[in-house]
Design a protein around this motif. Structure first.
Motif, PDB file in Angstrom:
ATOM      1  N   PRO A 133       1.084  -1.190  -0.013  1.00 53.64           N
ATOM      2  CA  PRO A 133       0.015   0.050  -0.098  1.00 53.64           C
ATOM      3  C   PRO A 133       0.953   1.299  -0.100  1.00 53.64           C
ATOM      4  CG  PRO A 133       0.163  -0.969   2.297  1.00 53.64           C
ATOM      5  CD  PRO A 133       1.033  -1.671   1.379  1.00 53.64           C
ATOM      6  N   ARG A 134       0.346   2.300  -0.144  1.00 51.58           N
ATOM      7  CA  ARG A 134       0.942   3.686  -0.070  1.00 51.58           C
ATOM      8  C   ARG A 134       1.547   4.016   1.339  1.00 51.58           C
ATOM      9  NH1 ARG A 134      -1.865   8.584  -2.804  1.00 51.58           N
ATOM     10  NH2 ARG A 134      -3.822   7.830  -2.252  1.00 51.58           N
ATOM     11  N   LYS A 135       2.478   4.898   1.036  1.00 56.10           N
ATOM     12  CA  LYS A 135       2.874   5.929   2.263  1.00 56.10           C
ATOM     13  C   LYS A 135       2.822   7.374   1.891  1.00 56.10           C
ATOM     14  CE  LYS A 135       6.445   2.607   4.193  1.00 56.10           C
ATOM     15  NZ  LYS A 135       5.487   1.892   5.099  1.00 56.10           N
ATOM     16  N   THR A 185       2.165   8.396  -4.771  1.00 61.66           N
ATOM     17  CA  THR A 185       1.118   8.002  -5.729  1.00 61.66           C
ATOM     18  C   THR A 185       0.740   6.711  -5.745  1.00 61.66           C
ATOM     19  OG1 THR A 185       2.095   7.770  -7.803  1.00 61.66           O
ATOM     20  CG2 THR A 185       1.644  10.130  -7.228  1.00 61.66           C
ATOM     21  N   ARG A 186      -0.423   6.239  -6.378  1.00 57.95           N
ATOM     22  CA  ARG A 186      -0.672   5.060  -6.565  1.00 57.95           C
ATOM     23  C   ARG A 186       0.185   4.320  -7.487  1.00 57.95           C
ATOM     24  NH1 ARG A 186      -5.382   7.472  -5.733  1.00 57.95           N
ATOM     25  NH2 ARG A 186      -6.696   6.642  -4.156  1.00 57.95           N
ATOM     26  N   ASP A 187       0.722   5.188  -8.745  1.00 58.40           N
ATOM     27  CA  ASP A 187       1.524   4.740  -9.719  1.00 58.40           C
ATOM     28  C   ASP A 187       2.872   4.252  -9.083  1.00 58.40           C
ATOM     29  OD1 ASP A 187       2.025   4.517 -12.550  1.00 58.40           O
ATOM     30  OD2 ASP A 187       3.395   6.185 -12.213  1.00 58.40           O
ATOM     31  N   SER A 201      -5.912  -4.572  -5.831  1.00 57.76           N
ATOM     32  CA  SER A 201      -4.345  -3.890  -5.492  1.00 57.76           C
ATOM     33  C   SER A 201      -4.188  -2.855  -6.374  1.00 57.76           C
ATOM     34  CB  SER A 201      -3.478  -4.996  -5.918  1.00 57.76           C
ATOM     35  OG  SER A 201      -3.766  -6.053  -5.159  1.00 57.76           O
ATOM     36  N   ASN A 202      -3.479  -1.777  -6.103  1.00 60.39           N
ATOM     37  CA  ASN A 202      -2.979  -0.659  -6.981  1.00 60.39           C
ATOM     38  C   ASN A 202      -1.765  -0.793  -7.400  1.00 60.39           C
ATOM     39  OD1 ASN A 202      -5.154   1.352  -6.742  1.00 60.39           O
ATOM     40  ND2 ASN A 202      -4.795   1.412  -4.375  1.00 60.39           N
ATOM     41  N   PRO A 203      -1.626   0.081  -8.564  1.00 64.87           N
ATOM     42  CA  PRO A 203      -2.527   0.834  -9.094  1.00 64.87           C
ATOM     43  C   PRO A 203      -3.636   0.153 -10.070  1.00 64.87           C
ATOM     44  CG  PRO A 203      -0.525   1.116 -10.134  1.00 64.87           C
ATOM     45  CD  PRO A 203      -0.452   0.143  -9.251  1.00 64.87           C
ATOM     46  N   THR A 230     -15.395   0.390  -6.154  1.00 70.40           N
ATOM     47  CA  THR A 230     -16.453   0.673  -5.107  1.00 70.40           C
ATOM     48  C   THR A 230     -16.257   1.495  -4.144  1.00 70.40           C
ATOM     49  OG1 THR A 230     -16.899  -1.919  -5.621  1.00 70.40           O
ATOM     50  CG2 THR A 230     -18.494  -0.878  -3.965  1.00 70.40           C
ATOM     51  N   LEU A 231     -15.146   1.442  -3.771  1.00 73.71           N
ATOM     52  CA  LEU A 231     -14.807   2.426  -2.422  1.00 73.71           C
ATOM     53  C   LEU A 231     -15.112   3.825  -3.159  1.00 73.71           C
ATOM     54  CD1 LEU A 231     -13.805   2.845   0.258  1.00 73.71           C
ATOM     55  CD2 LEU A 231     -11.393   2.764  -0.590  1.00 73.71           C
ATOM     56  N   ASP A 232     -14.727   4.288  -4.399  1.00 70.21           N
ATOM     57  CA  ASP A 232     -15.050   5.580  -4.842  1.00 70.21           C
ATOM     58  C   ASP A 232     -16.670   5.929  -4.621  1.00 70.21           C
ATOM     59  OD1 ASP A 232     -12.411   6.157  -5.245  1.00 70.21           O
ATOM     60  OD2 ASP A 232     -12.606   4.798  -7.307  1.00 70.21           O
ATOM     61  N   GLY A 263      -8.506   8.877  -0.622  1.00 70.43           N
ATOM     62  CA  GLY A 263      -7.512   7.836  -0.233  1.00 70.43           C
ATOM     63  C   GLY A 263      -6.103   8.613   0.217  1.00 70.43           C
ATOM     64  N   ASP A 264      -5.931   9.940  -0.234  1.00 70.37           N
ATOM     65  CA  ASP A 264      -4.791  10.472   0.132  1.00 70.37           C
ATOM     66  C   ASP A 264      -4.858  10.882   1.704  1.00 70.37           C
ATOM     67  OD1 ASP A 264      -4.899  10.704  -2.855  1.00 70.37           O
ATOM     68  OD2 ASP A 264      -2.891  11.572  -2.542  1.00 70.37           O
ATOM     69  N   GLU A 265      -6.295  11.426   2.005  1.00 67.99           N
ATOM     70  CA  GLU A 265      -6.763  11.735   3.202  1.00 67.99           C
ATOM     71  C   GLU A 265      -6.556  10.593   4.309  1.00 67.99           C
ATOM     72  OE1 GLU A 265     -10.787  13.181   3.544  1.00 67.99           O
ATOM     73  OE2 GLU A 265     -10.760  13.400   5.300  1.00 67.99           O
ATOM     74  N   VAL A 266      -6.684   9.462   3.863  1.00 63.01           N
ATOM     75  CA  VAL A 266      -6.514   8.208   4.889  1.00 63.01           C
ATOM     76  C   VAL A 266      -4.904   7.883   5.000  1.00 63.01           C
ATOM     77  CG1 VAL A 266      -7.216   5.852   5.318  1.00 63.01           C
ATOM     78  CG2 VAL A 266      -8.626   7.084   4.215  1.00 63.01           C
ATOM     79  N   VAL A 267      -4.076   7.772   3.744  1.00 63.39           N
ATOM     80  CA  VAL A 267      -2.789   7.773   4.109  1.00 63.39           C
ATOM     81  C   VAL A 267      -2.306   8.523   4.801  1.00 63.39           C
ATOM     82  CG1 VAL A 267      -0.787   7.671   2.658  1.00 63.39           C
ATOM     83  CG2 VAL A 267      -2.547   6.519   1.532  1.00 63.39           C
ATOM     84  N   LYS A 268      -2.513   9.963   4.730  1.00 61.97           N
ATOM     85  CA  LYS A 268      -1.819  11.036   5.597  1.00 61.97           C
ATOM     86  C   LYS A 268      -2.092  10.785   7.205  1.00 61.97           C
ATOM     87  CE  LYS A 268      -1.420  16.124   5.808  1.00 61.97           C
ATOM     88  NZ  LYS A 268      -2.351  17.033   5.917  1.00 61.97           N
ATOM     89  N   SER A 310      -2.688   2.483   3.956  1.00 62.42           N
ATOM     90  CA  SER A 310      -3.823   3.101   3.216  1.00 62.42           C
ATOM     91  C   SER A 310      -5.152   2.633   3.697  1.00 62.42           C
ATOM     92  CB  SER A 310      -3.830   3.125   1.863  1.00 62.42           C
ATOM     93  OG  SER A 310      -3.645   1.816   1.472  1.00 62.42           O
ATOM     94  N   ALA A 311      -6.508   2.915   3.149  1.00 62.72           N
ATOM     95  CA  ALA A 311      -7.578   2.408   3.564  1.00 62.72           C
ATOM     96  C   ALA A 311      -7.787   1.092   3.799  1.00 62.72           C
ATOM     97  CB  ALA A 311      -8.553   3.246   2.695  1.00 62.72           C
ATOM     98  N   THR A 312      -8.126   0.508   4.665  1.00 57.99           N
ATOM     99  CA  THR A 312      -8.451  -0.915   4.840  1.00 57.99           C
ATOM    100  C   THR A 312      -9.736  -1.176   5.236  1.00 57.99           C
ATOM    101  OG1 THR A 312      -7.431  -0.874   7.064  1.00 57.99           O
ATOM    102  CG2 THR A 312      -6.105  -1.579   5.470  1.00 57.99           C
TER     103      THR A 312
HETATM  104  C1  LMR Z   1      -7.973   4.216  -1.733  1.00 56.10           C
HETATM  105  O1  LMR Z   1      -8.558   4.828  -2.620  1.00 56.10           O
HETATM  106  O2  LMR Z   1      -7.951   4.449  -0.466  1.00 56.10           O
HETATM  107  C2  LMR Z   1      -6.628   3.154  -2.219  1.00 56.10           C
HETATM  108  O3  LMR Z   1      -6.777   3.294  -3.447  1.00 56.10           O
HETATM  109  C3  LMR Z   1      -5.672   3.374  -1.281  1.00 56.10           C
HETATM  110  C4  LMR Z   1      -4.737   4.578  -1.553  1.00 56.10           C
HETATM  111  O4  LMR Z   1      -3.484   4.247  -2.089  1.00 56.10           O
HETATM  112  O5  LMR Z   1      -5.170   5.726  -1.692  1.00 56.10           O
END
Ligand code: LMR
Ligand code: NAD
Length: 385
Positions: free
Chosen positions: A89-91, A95-97, A128-130, A161-163, A251-256, A263-265
């Protein structure tokens, strides 16, 4: 039905597997849990909570099976549905990329193994991302096997779906809150203001299209719903733009907020559970004598997923509407009863109804980035024969 979760011991894999054990109406004969670590621990843990004394209505512990790191073939053997949540997952700051370098190789290997061992008509759900690049990578990998009996374009799904779940959640939040006489917020929806809309009404109204990263995520909300929620739609309306931004960068908000620990689990496990349930119901003969109502969209046999557009005429039509610039897109998809394959795309109430502002976002932000992401996944396969 055999459902295999790959990456089952991770932050998403564990709660996703838990949720799948909790719905006894799903016709799961085996829930196979695979990971490079801990999968037997997770399956043992899950096997201790069913039975009459607990009061929890879980599937039989015998149906949950953990497979160790050398047992991928067994985990995949005859699987009907393969859910891939393996990878890093991201830190913060990534970016997801940035995940592609590692997750691309993992995905290719897992797809090759899936083709060897799972049912030839298995459905593959990629979390899994991206996602934007890994779904094309998976489809291209499958296409290299000329003996494939069932088109990969119809049975590989990127889970977006999360979006949708986020858009619905933020939309609900953006309505006026019920306020009690002393000024405190109340959770009781006992009048007809915006918060009292039923879940189903909102599900029916909204979709999120495009891809799954930043500005490639495009929520489409009917004008009437936005007005009900006090969000004036239209170019550069601050509330509306803030809402769209929040969905795109949630997603960035959760990572932060997780401060380097992933990231979001939980919200992903919840969304993944709904998505996988839809796939299971689409494939299940007994439930599909009649159309099923999707738990994610509220529509009959219709889910939202990131899929290949080269799957039928409707896909081609959508591709033309997108100026032939992309081969993959997240859009409402109608699933075939009994197979769960993509039957056709359903964009009548989305792409056909975009307003000028949404069309601008689509052309300026979504399509150019998506085209690059798709190319990255496809090129990886072409260069790794
Ligand atoms: C998300 O949208 O929460 C996931 O894709 C994880 C992420 O890296 O943001
Ligand atoms: P995590 O690190 O907690 O778990 C990943 C698991 O995968 C680990 O248990 C690891 O051992 C396992 N793994 C790694 N390589 C493997 C392999 N080759 N075979 C089997 N298992 C393997 O990560 P997480 O938080 O669960 O996230 C997993 C992935 O999901 C990430 O790529 C993340 O970006 C993505 N994600 C996607 C969405 C979405 O909306 N599609 C949402 C959230 C997270």
């Amino acid at each position: 039905m055999k459902v295999t979760v790959i990456g089952a011991s991770g932050g998403i894999g564990q709660p996703l597997s838990l949720l799948l054990t909790q719905n006894t109406t799903l016709p799961i004969n085996e829930l196979a849990l695979f990971d490079l670590r801990l999968s037997k621990g997770v399956s043992t843990d899950l096997s201790h909570m069913t039975g009459p004394t607990t009061g929890i209505d879980a599937i039989s512990p015998k149906k949950v099976k953990g497979y160790g790191k050398d047992e991928l073939s067994g985990a995949l053997e005859n699987a009907d549905i393969v859910v891939i949540v393996a990878g890093i997952p991201r830190k913060p700051g990534m970016t997801r990329d940035d995940l592609f370098k590692i997750n691309g190789g993992i995905m290719r290997n897992l797809i090759l193994e899936t083709m060897k061992h799972a049912r030839p008509d298995c459905l593959v759900a990629i979390i899994s991302n991206p996602v934007n690049s890994l779904v094309p990578l998976a489809v291209e990998t499958m296409k290299q096997d000329i003996h494939q009996k069932y088109a990969p374009e119809k049975r590989v799904f990127g889970v977006t779906t999360l979006d949708l779940v986020r858009a619905i959640t933020f939309l609900k939040e953006s309505g006026q809150e019920n306020v009690t006489q002393n000024g405190n917020s109340s959770n009781c929806n006992n009048n007809s203001n915006s918060n009292s809309s039923s879940k189903e009404d909102i599900f029916k109204d909204i979709v999120v299209i495009g891809g799954h990263s930043g500005k490639t995520i495009l929520p489409i909300i009917p004008e009437s719903t936005l007005l009900k929620k006090g969000l004036a739609k239209g170019t550069n309306t601050k509330d509306y733009n803030d809402f769209v931004y929040k969905v795109q960068f949630a997603g960035d908000e959760v990572v932060k907020a997780k401060e380097g620990m992933g990231s979001a689990t939980l919200s992903m496990a919840y969304s993944g559970y709904m998505f996988v349930s839809d796939l299971i119901n689409a494939r299940c003969n007994t439930q599909n004598k009649q159309a099923y109502t999707s738990s994610t969209t509220g529509m009959s046999n219709t889910i939202v997923a990131y899929v290949c557009l080269n799957n039928n005429n409707k896909g081609q039509q959508l591709k033309e509407k997108l100026h032939n610039s992309v081969d993959y897109f997240s859009t409402p998809v109608v699933l075939q009863k009994n197979t769960g394959f993509v039957e056709h795309l359903d964009f009548d109430h989305t792409l056909n109804k975009l307003n000028t502002h949404e069309l601008q976002l689509l052309n300026k932000d979504v399509l150019p980035q998506l085209a690059k992401d798709i190319n990255k996944g496809e090129s990886f396969v072409r260069s790794s024969k």
